[in-house]
Design a protein around this motif. Sequence first.
Motif, PDB file in Angstrom:
ATOM      1  N   LEU A   1       0.860  -1.179   0.000  1.00  0.00           N
ATOM      2  CA  LEU A   1       0.000   0.000   0.000  1.00  0.00           C
ATOM      3  C   LEU A   1       0.898   1.231   0.000  1.00  0.00           C
ATOM      4  CD1 LEU A   1      -2.768   1.438   0.380  1.00  0.00           C
ATOM      5  CD2 LEU A   1      -2.420   1.149   2.851  1.00  0.00           C
ATOM      6  N   PHE A   2       0.671   2.131  -0.950  1.00  0.00           N
ATOM      7  CA  PHE A   2       1.449   3.367  -1.062  1.00  0.00           C
ATOM      8  C   PHE A   2       0.515   4.548  -0.809  1.00  0.00           C
ATOM      9  CE2 PHE A   2       3.270   0.242  -3.906  1.00  0.00           C
ATOM     10  CZ  PHE A   2       4.611   0.296  -3.622  1.00  0.00           C
ATOM     11  N   ARG A   3       0.928   5.441   0.080  1.00  0.00           N
ATOM     12  CA  ARG A   3       0.190   6.681   0.322  1.00  0.00           C
ATOM     13  C   ARG A   3       1.168   7.831   0.114  1.00  0.00           C
ATOM     14  NH1 ARG A   3      -0.818   3.107   4.076  1.00  0.00           N
ATOM     15  NH2 ARG A   3       0.476   4.124   5.627  1.00  0.00           N
ATOM     16  N   PHE A   4       0.798   8.750  -0.773  1.00  0.00           N
ATOM     17  CA  PHE A   4       1.653   9.893  -1.102  1.00  0.00           C
ATOM     18  C   PHE A   4       1.053  11.152  -0.508  1.00  0.00           C
ATOM     19  CE2 PHE A   4       2.340   6.726  -4.406  1.00  0.00           C
ATOM     20  CZ  PHE A   4       3.715   6.667  -4.459  1.00  0.00           C
ATOM     21  N   PHE A   5       1.894  11.950   0.147  1.00  0.00           N
ATOM     22  CA  PHE A   5       1.462  13.165   0.828  1.00  0.00           C
ATOM     23  C   PHE A   5       2.309  14.350   0.390  1.00  0.00           C
ATOM     24  CE2 PHE A   5       0.587   9.607   3.616  1.00  0.00           C
ATOM     25  CZ  PHE A   5      -0.686   9.858   4.087  1.00  0.00           C
TER      26      PHE A   5
END
Length: 165
Positions: free
Chosen positions: A119-123
């Motif tokens: 799972l990748f979350r970009f901020f």
Amino acid sequence: MSAILSPRPLIKENDVKATLLSPDFLRVSQPKTFRHSIDVYLKDSNATGNIYFARHFEWQGICRERWFFECVSADMLQSLGVFITKEAQQKYVSETFAFQKIDCEVNTFGVKHCSFSLLFRFFVGGELVAVGHQQIVFANKEKKIARLPDHILAKIREYEVEKGE
């Protein structure tokens, strides 16, 4: 076989209450989260300064490789086989622009004996701008799906979250 009953308790009731209510006992183990930052440049953007959507897939690859290298196995298990990306998706939440710093968080989910998902979350500045995932399958040198070594599965599970998190 017989049991010996003690006329007095071995642990006092107050000791049990103190143990059950201690912060260490109540702490639920939280999964680890891998974090990696990416600097964005003009080369990553179009004429209006928006970041090309394909860059997010590149960033997934960069973050995936860094996570494998730092957290799982620096040699990417090359002596045993290969990791194959079976599926990849990316959902864009808001635009990103040149010269922003992209912070990526990586976790695992759906861990099985031969596969797992990342799972990748970009901020940007703490605000979610994109989320994606990849399903990874392990195969032996003959390119046949194979079981991941137990010690590697244990490392992968350290980062496991529920899919909806």
